[in-house]
Design a protein around this motif. Sequence first.
Motif, PDB file in Angstrom:
ATOM      1  N   SER A 384       0.861  -1.178   0.000  1.00 48.40           N
ATOM      2  CA  SER A 384       0.000   0.000   0.000  1.00 48.40           C
ATOM      3  C   SER A 384       0.898   1.230   0.000  1.00 48.40           C
ATOM      4  N   ALA A 385       0.298   2.405   0.175  1.00 47.22           N
ATOM      5  CA  ALA A 385       1.073   3.638   0.096  1.00 47.22           C
ATOM      6  C   ALA A 385       2.154   3.727   1.158  1.00 47.22           C
ATOM      7  N   ASP A 386       1.979   3.039   2.285  1.00 45.92           N
ATOM      8  CA  ASP A 386       2.957   3.163   3.361  1.00 45.92           C
ATOM      9  C   ASP A 386       3.364   1.825   3.967  1.00 45.92           C
ATOM     10  N   VAL A 387       3.214   0.725   3.204  1.00 43.39           N
ATOM     11  CA  VAL A 387       3.619  -0.600   3.680  1.00 43.39           C
ATOM     12  C   VAL A 387       4.568  -1.229   2.664  1.00 43.39           C
ATOM     13  N   LEU A 388       5.793  -1.513   3.099  1.00 43.81           N
ATOM     14  CA  LEU A 388       6.808  -2.149   2.250  1.00 43.81           C
ATOM     15  C   LEU A 388       7.337  -3.373   2.978  1.00 43.81           C
ATOM     16  N   GLU A 389       7.381  -4.502   2.261  1.00 44.03           N
ATOM     17  CA  GLU A 389       7.884  -5.741   2.844  1.00 44.03           C
ATOM     18  C   GLU A 389       9.062  -6.253   2.028  1.00 44.03           C
ATOM     19  N   ILE A 390      10.068  -6.810   2.730  1.00 41.79           N
ATOM     20  CA  ILE A 390      11.235  -7.384   2.059  1.00 41.79           C
ATOM     21  C   ILE A 390      11.218  -8.891   2.256  1.00 41.79           C
ATOM     22  N   HIS A 391      11.317  -9.622   1.153  1.00 42.66           N
ATOM     23  CA  HIS A 391      11.354 -11.083   1.191  1.00 42.66           C
ATOM     24  C   HIS A 391      12.646 -11.540   0.542  1.00 42.66           C
ATOM     25  N   LEU A 403      16.293  -8.763  -8.772  1.00 42.66           N
ATOM     26  CA  LEU A 403      15.471  -8.130  -7.746  1.00 42.66           C
ATOM     27  C   LEU A 403      14.069  -7.910  -8.295  1.00 42.66           C
ATOM     28  N   ILE A 404      13.074  -8.387  -7.565  1.00 43.64           N
ATOM     29  CA  ILE A 404      11.681  -8.283  -7.974  1.00 43.64           C
ATOM     30  C   ILE A 404      10.978  -7.266  -7.088  1.00 43.64           C
ATOM     31  N   ILE A 405      10.291  -6.333  -7.708  1.00 41.94           N
ATOM     32  CA  ILE A 405       9.467  -5.372  -6.974  1.00 41.94           C
ATOM     33  C   ILE A 405       8.016  -5.646  -7.343  1.00 41.94           C
ATOM     34  N   ARG A 406       7.267  -6.134  -6.384  1.00 38.67           N
ATOM     35  CA  ARG A 406       5.866  -6.487  -6.632  1.00 38.67           C
ATOM     36  C   ARG A 406       4.972  -5.378  -6.087  1.00 38.67           C
ATOM     37  N   VAL A 407       4.126  -4.831  -6.964  1.00 36.53           N
ATOM     38  CA  VAL A 407       3.274  -3.699  -6.624  1.00 36.53           C
ATOM     39  C   VAL A 407       1.838  -4.170  -6.525  1.00 36.53           C
ATOM     40  N   GLY A 408       1.249  -4.031  -5.315  1.00 34.27           N
ATOM     41  CA  GLY A 408      -0.131  -4.438  -5.106  1.00 34.27           C
ATOM     42  C   GLY A 408      -1.102  -3.593  -5.901  1.00 34.27           C
ATOM     43  N   THR A 412      -1.520   2.739  -5.436  1.00 37.71           N
ATOM     44  CA  THR A 412      -1.504   3.730  -6.516  1.00 37.71           C
ATOM     45  C   THR A 412      -0.556   4.881  -6.241  1.00 37.71           C
ATOM     46  N   SER A 413      -0.153   5.033  -4.983  1.00 37.59           N
ATOM     47  CA  SER A 413       0.813   6.081  -4.628  1.00 37.59           C
ATOM     48  C   SER A 413       1.727   5.546  -3.537  1.00 37.59           C
ATOM     49  N   ASP A 453      -7.450  13.153  -3.323  1.00 42.03           N
ATOM     50  CA  ASP A 453      -7.460  12.668  -1.950  1.00 42.03           C
ATOM     51  C   ASP A 453      -6.126  12.055  -1.512  1.00 42.03           C
ATOM     52  N   VAL A 454      -5.070  12.225  -2.310  1.00 36.55           N
ATOM     53  CA  VAL A 454      -3.762  11.661  -1.975  1.00 36.55           C
ATOM     54  C   VAL A 454      -2.904  12.733  -1.309  1.00 36.55           C
ATOM     55  N   ASP A 455      -2.132  12.313  -0.307  1.00 39.73           N
ATOM     56  CA  ASP A 455      -1.229  13.209   0.421  1.00 39.73           C
ATOM     57  C   ASP A 455      -0.272  13.893  -0.552  1.00 39.73           C
ATOM     58  N   GLU A 456      -0.113  15.203  -0.377  1.00 38.99           N
ATOM     59  CA  GLU A 456       0.742  15.959  -1.298  1.00 38.99           C
ATOM     60  C   GLU A 456       2.214  15.563  -1.199  1.00 38.99           C
ATOM     61  N   ASN A 457       2.602  14.885  -0.125  1.00 39.71           N
ATOM     62  CA  ASN A 457       3.983  14.432   0.020  1.00 39.71           C
ATOM     63  C   ASN A 457       4.231  13.083  -0.659  1.00 39.71           C
ATOM     64  N   SER A 458       3.197  12.508  -1.247  1.00 38.37           N
ATOM     65  CA  SER A 458       3.323  11.218  -1.918  1.00 38.37           C
ATOM     66  C   SER A 458       3.584  11.410  -3.401  1.00 38.37           C
ATOM     67  N   LEU A 459       4.074  10.364  -4.024  1.00 41.44           N
ATOM     68  CA  LEU A 459       4.247  10.315  -5.473  1.00 41.44           C
ATOM     69  C   LEU A 459       3.440   9.156  -6.018  1.00 41.44           C
ATOM     70  N   THR A 460       3.033   9.253  -7.285  1.00 39.51           N
ATOM     71  CA  THR A 460       2.359   8.109  -7.886  1.00 39.51           C
ATOM     72  C   THR A 460       3.346   6.957  -8.006  1.00 39.51           C
ATOM     73  N   THR A 461       2.813   5.752  -7.984  1.00 40.60           N
ATOM     74  CA  THR A 461       3.666   4.579  -8.146  1.00 40.60           C
ATOM     75  C   THR A 461       4.423   4.635  -9.464  1.00 40.60           C
ATOM     76  N   ALA A 462       3.762   5.134 -10.497  1.00 37.04           N
ATOM     77  CA  ALA A 462       4.422   5.231 -11.802  1.00 37.04           C
ATOM     78  C   ALA A 462       5.646   6.134 -11.739  1.00 37.04           C
ATOM     79  N   GLN A 463       5.531   7.252 -11.042  1.00 37.90           N
ATOM     80  CA  GLN A 463       6.677   8.165 -10.926  1.00 37.90           C
ATOM     81  C   GLN A 463       7.847   7.505 -10.210  1.00 37.90           C
TER      82      GLN A 463
END
Length: 485
Positions: A384-391, A403-408, A412-413, A453-463
């Motif tokens: 999610s926007a503020d949850v990152l897990e390392i496996h 290295l695989i980056i899996r995006v749920g 979206t941000s 409705d997204v926090d202005e300090n966030s970036l889109t996942t695409a960015q």
Amino acid sequence: MNRGKIEHGAKRPAAPRRFGCNAEGEPVVKVHLASTGLLADLAEGAGTGSAHGGAFESFSLKADGARALLAKARLPMRARDCGQSRVHLVIAGVGDQGEAILFSALAAAIAAGLRPPKVTLIDQCAKDVRKRLSALRPRLFDGSIPKDARPSLAFVNLDIAAVSFDLDESILGIDLGDDPPTAWVFCSGRDELDLAAGRRLELAMHRRCRRPAPIFIRRWSARMPEELAGNADPLRLTNFFGDIAHTVKKAEVLDEKAFLLPKVLHDAYRGGATAAGSPIDIDQFRQSWNRLPENVREANRSTARQLVDRAIAGWMAGPRDDRGIPRRDNRRRLHDNIRSFDELDAETRARYARPLAAAIRMLERPEIDLDAQRRETGEIRLCSADVLEIHSQDTDFVGVSELIIRVGERCTSIAGHLQKRLLGHVSQWGRRPEACRLLVMLDGPVEFELTDDVDENSLTTAQVLRELRALLVSEIAYDVARLYR
């Protein structure tokens, strides 16, 4: 003074190689053939020497473009990333360029653990295309290739200038089922038509009317405005290939190093055949590289490219005569050794092993770390926007080559602090010598613009994912696998 004299028994210094000549000092002519079919026919000719005793190298920019496309597409890897049982390539437009891609793909899509590839060919004259291919490569259609190795070819009669990629039943048939497309290729020969069709398909994918898959569009003339052609955004579905200037620059025939390994293979085969004292009449194969028949030279090139071309080109197992000597017939494409390696006699196995051993010796370099070539993976999950897990076995990704980056789907941000953490991990991993591939796996479409409705300090996942690409050196591959439908 003895200046200029040569002592008895001493070797004369080698004369400098003249530009445009081979090692024997004979002129070499580079011949471009616009027709890939003619190139294939000439490759089966009996000889290559010119009337003046020189040699020529025939080549096709369309064939070079096809090989470059498949090297870029990495189809077996993409199929595995998406959990597909085999590669399914869709080619729209089956002229010379489409044919070159087809025959290169049939070999390049073969990989351990995957079923034989499937290729769907779209053309507004699909029936005529099938007849032409049947005449050119009859073994692909007559059932003589063993079932476990036989590729699947499907023909769809369609005009891509007028098709609706959202609603057309033929497109639905391609897209549905157990073998969804691994990639689409548009190569009708008209840049504007290919671009328009590719963009309509991309829009259908973004609307989730079609399964997402990479789209490759041939851009031959290089005169297309950049704003229409698009940029090198790694998250785009559309990619371009076949630019004539880039293809000429990378053409195999203009790169002497590209033909070094095939020549090593041939020299090792010549030495092995002579040492074995084979009863087969192979005098024509004992000649120097520049005097070989073109079909034999191309077989060595195909081996060096790791292509399995004999069966696709229609060769079949030939009989033996009354003395047990294999009968080889180049005109009828018969070869006694088109069979399982275990079925060959010990002498023949040894003769084929020698070129492979020579290739291995040539490719061995002290600076190559074989341990670094093994596929070790680590995974970062953006839930999610503020949850990152390392496996990974090591949170610093030591020893990780991929290295695989899996995006749920709901990610979206990405919050600012998480963005910095992610970039730090990827930057640190990218500097390791074993790092070779960054794979982004998307469980849902990425948003390119922030919503209100997204926090202005966030970036889109695409960015953020674009920034990851900028961190990597050019030697590290960056791939995107879309797992949603």
